[in-house]
Design a protein around this motif. Structure first.
Motif, short mmCIF file in Angstrom:
data_model
loop_
_atom_site.label_atom_id
_atom_site.label_comp_id
_atom_site.label_asym_id
_atom_site.label_seq_id
_atom_site.Cartn_x
_atom_site.Cartn_y
_atom_site.Cartn_z
N LYS A 29 15.39 6.91 -14.39
CA LYS A 29 14.16 7.52 -14.93
C LYS A 29 13.07 7.67 -13.88
O LYS A 29 11.88 7.47 -14.15
CB LYS A 29 13.63 6.71 -16.12
N ARG A 30 13.45 8.03 -12.66
CA ARG A 30 12.46 8.27 -11.62
C ARG A 30 12.23 9.77 -11.46
O ARG A 30 13.13 10.58 -11.71
CB ARG A 30 12.94 7.70 -10.28
N ALA A 31 11.05 10.13 -11.03
CA ALA A 31 10.75 11.52 -10.72
C ALA A 31 11.54 11.94 -9.48
O ALA A 31 11.97 11.11 -8.67
CB ALA A 31 9.25 11.70 -10.48
N ILE A 32 11.74 13.24 -9.34
CA ILE A 32 12.51 13.77 -8.21
C ILE A 32 11.88 13.34 -6.89
O ILE A 32 12.58 12.97 -5.94
CB ILE A 32 12.61 15.29 -8.30
N GLN A 33 10.57 13.37 -6.82
CA GLN A 33 9.88 12.99 -5.59
C GLN A 33 10.20 11.54 -5.22
O GLN A 33 10.51 11.23 -4.06
CB GLN A 33 8.38 13.16 -5.77
N VAL A 34 10.15 10.64 -6.19
CA VAL A 34 10.42 9.23 -5.93
C VAL A 34 11.88 9.03 -5.55
O VAL A 34 12.20 8.20 -4.68
CB VAL A 34 10.05 8.37 -7.16
N LYS A 35 12.79 9.78 -6.17
CA LYS A 35 14.20 9.68 -5.81
C LYS A 35 14.43 10.07 -4.36
O LYS A 35 15.25 9.46 -3.65
CB LYS A 35 15.04 10.57 -6.73
N ARG A 42 3.04 6.11 -5.51
CA ARG A 42 3.42 5.82 -6.91
C ARG A 42 4.93 5.65 -7.06
O ARG A 42 5.56 6.28 -7.92
CB ARG A 42 2.91 6.93 -7.82
N MET A 43 5.49 4.81 -6.24
CA MET A 43 6.92 4.59 -6.26
C MET A 43 7.34 3.65 -7.38
O MET A 43 8.52 3.60 -7.74
CB MET A 43 7.37 4.05 -4.90
N MET A 44 6.40 2.88 -7.92
CA MET A 44 6.68 1.96 -9.01
C MET A 44 6.09 2.50 -10.32
O MET A 44 5.17 3.33 -10.30
CB MET A 44 6.09 0.58 -8.71
N GLU A 45 6.60 2.00 -11.43
CA GLU A 45 6.05 2.40 -12.72
C GLU A 45 4.62 1.94 -12.86
O GLU A 45 3.78 2.63 -13.44
CB GLU A 45 6.91 1.82 -13.85
N GLU A 46 4.33 0.75 -12.37
CA GLU A 46 2.99 0.19 -12.42
C GLU A 46 2.61 -0.27 -11.02
O GLU A 46 3.47 -0.71 -10.24
CB GLU A 46 2.93 -0.99 -13.39
N ARG A 47 1.34 -0.19 -10.74
CA ARG A 47 0.86 -0.67 -9.44
C ARG A 47 0.68 -2.18 -9.50
O ARG A 47 -0.16 -2.70 -10.23
CB ARG A 47 -0.46 0.00 -9.08
N THR A 48 1.48 -2.88 -8.72
CA THR A 48 1.41 -4.34 -8.65
C THR A 48 1.54 -4.77 -7.20
O THR A 48 1.72 -3.94 -6.29
CB THR A 48 2.55 -4.99 -9.47
N TRP A 49 1.47 -6.08 -7.00
CA TRP A 49 1.66 -6.65 -5.68
C TRP A 49 3.08 -7.17 -5.48
O TRP A 49 3.36 -7.85 -4.48
CB TRP A 49 0.66 -7.80 -5.46
N LEU A 50 3.97 -6.85 -6.40
CA LEU A 50 5.34 -7.35 -6.29
C LEU A 50 6.06 -6.88 -5.02
O LEU A 50 6.73 -7.69 -4.37
CB LEU A 50 6.14 -6.95 -7.53
N PRO A 51 5.99 -5.59 -4.63
CA PRO A 51 6.69 -5.19 -3.39
C PRO A 51 6.22 -5.96 -2.17
O PRO A 51 7.05 -6.38 -1.34
CB PRO A 51 6.38 -3.69 -3.29
N ARG A 68 0.83 -1.20 0.00
CA ARG A 68 0.00 0.00 0.00
C ARG A 68 0.87 1.26 0.00
O ARG A 68 0.52 2.27 -0.62
CB ARG A 68 -0.93 0.01 1.22
N LEU A 69 2.00 1.20 0.68
CA LEU A 69 2.91 2.35 0.71
C LEU A 69 3.42 2.67 -0.68
O LEU A 69 3.43 3.84 -1.10
CB LEU A 69 4.07 2.04 1.65
N THR A 70 3.86 1.67 -1.42
CA THR A 70 4.38 1.91 -2.77
C THR A 70 3.27 2.35 -3.72
O THR A 70 3.52 3.15 -4.63
CB THR A 70 5.06 0.64 -3.30
N ASP A 71 2.06 1.83 -3.53
CA ASP A 71 0.94 2.24 -4.40
C ASP A 71 0.51 3.67 -4.12
O ASP A 71 0.26 4.45 -5.05
CB ASP A 71 -0.25 1.29 -4.20
N LEU A 127 4.24 2.40 8.68
CA LEU A 127 3.36 3.47 9.16
C LEU A 127 4.11 4.79 9.27
O LEU A 127 3.61 5.85 8.88
CB LEU A 127 2.77 3.08 10.52
N GLY A 128 5.34 4.74 9.81
CA GLY A 128 6.14 5.95 9.91
C GLY A 128 6.55 6.48 8.54
O GLY A 128 6.51 7.69 8.29
N LEU A 129 6.93 5.58 7.62
CA LEU A 129 7.31 6.01 6.28
C LEU A 129 6.11 6.63 5.54
O LEU A 129 6.28 7.58 4.77
CB LEU A 129 7.85 4.81 5.48
N TRP A 130 4.94 6.09 5.75
CA TRP A 130 3.72 6.65 5.14
C TRP A 130 3.56 8.11 5.54
O TRP A 130 3.28 8.98 4.69
CB TRP A 130 2.51 5.83 5.59
N GLN A 131 3.75 8.41 6.81
CA GLN A 131 3.60 9.78 7.29
C GLN A 131 4.73 10.68 6.77
O GLN A 131 4.50 11.83 6.40
CB GLN A 131 3.58 9.81 8.82
#
Length: 330
Positions: A251-257, A83-92, A77-80, A121-125
């Motif tokens: 090829k990641r956005a600055i926010q994701v980096k 939007r840390m991945m190119e596509e939303r999957t259950w791989l993480p 849920r954190l990665t989704d 939970l902390g990373l989400w915040q």
């Protein structure tokens, strides 16, 4: 097998449960014994709430499996959400479940496993404050989650200063917000100490927390084959996660980096806390497994060589089972 998790459908959560059940089946059936080394003692809250649950190997294995399932869902849920991945999957989430079940020391309930629940939970915040003008509640909650983790597992206290520094990487972190973070960390401690003072147990609290917080490592290579395989498997996973930074940033956005930078900080902190702790089991490395699971998610999603990835995943899956059965096989 990866095809089952290359989607964002809600029913995949049942595949995730089956996958974790297969990985942890040896412990659930009693074929794997709990770790025999000196286990890291839990914090005050762990001893109070869950101290007796680890007495039964079956109950400990069931509780650990359920907790890892919840954690895998939270990591996904954190990665989704961000939007840390190119596509939303259950791989993480799936890969977190794999790395959190790769050695026998991870298969049973432990203070480190419980504390790991508070890391997503902390990373989400933390991630939520990016370009947010007012984020007092998220900053306060971050300190609360990491302080709660330290009450279950004292070495998790290292996450409190790392969480504080993480806000500087995302945006300006002014004095008022810094005070809110400190207040969040102190609030839990004040509440706990007030309750313990009422029952005249305050000295016990600080004795437990400080005695189990830090210890100089006594590094010695294990003599038996089973712990050697555990150390080797864990070392391979940590090296793969640590050395793939060029792939994660590509090829990641600055926010994701920025998010990846923070994950690396927590990865390093979790690894160091596992070395500098008063125990000789491997369960302390669970604190860095959420970062490892996400990093492996980048690896498996970026490559288009699906047959190779399938073989690599099956090799990791088989390695985890061999390590678990090694005590009986050899």
């Amino acid at each position: 097998m990866l095809a089952f998790f290359r989607n964002n459908e809600s029913f995949t959560v049942f595949w995730l449960a089956a996958y974790l059940g297969a990985l942890r089946l040896p412990a659930l059936l009693g074929w794997v014994a709990p770790p025999e080394g000196e286990e890291a003692p839990g914090g005050w809250l762990y001893l109070w709430l869950l101290g007796g649950l680890g007495a039964s190997p079956l109950g400990s294995a069931i509780a650990a499996a359920g907790l890892v399932f919840v954690q895998a869902f939270m990591v996904n849920r954190l990665t989704d959400k961000y939007r840390m991945m190119e596509e939303r999957t259950w791989l993480p989430g799936m890969l977190y479940g794999l790395v959190a079940s790769c050695v026998p020391d991870f298969l049973f309930l432990s203070p480190a496993l419980v504390a790991t629940t508070f890391l997503p939970l902390g990373l989400w915040q933390i991630f939520s404050v990016y370009r947010r003008p007012l984020a007092f509640s998220a900053i306060f909650d971050t300190a609360v989650w990491f302080t709660m983790a330290s009450l279950f597992y004292p070495p998790a206290s290292w996450f409190v200063p790392v969480g504080f520094l993480s806000f500087f990487a995302l945006r300006s972190f002014n004095r008022r917000e810094q005070m809110v973070y400190v207040a969040g960390a102190l609030a839990i401690l004040i509440i706990v100490q007030a309750a313990l003072f009422w029952y005249d147990r305050l000295d016990d609290f600080w004795t437990i927390q400080l005695a189990h917080f830090f210890a100089w490592p006594q590094i010695s290579f294990p003599q038996d084959l089973s712990p050697r395989l555990s150390v080797g498997a864990l070392g391979v996973l940590l090296l793969i996660a640590a050395l793939g930074f060029n792939l994660y940033y590509y090829k990641r956005a600055i926010q994701v980096k920025k998010y990846i930078d923070i994950l690396y900080w927590f990865f390093l902190t979790g690894t160091l806390s596992a070395f500098f702790r008063p125990a000789d089991t491997l369960d302390g490395f669970l604190l860095c497994m959420p970062s490892v699971g996400i990093f492996l998610g980048y690896l498996f999603q970026s490559s288009r060589n699906n047959p190779f990835l399938e073989l690599f995943h099956l090799a990791l899956f088989a390695l985890a089972l061999v390590v678990q059965f090694s005590g009986h096989l050899f």
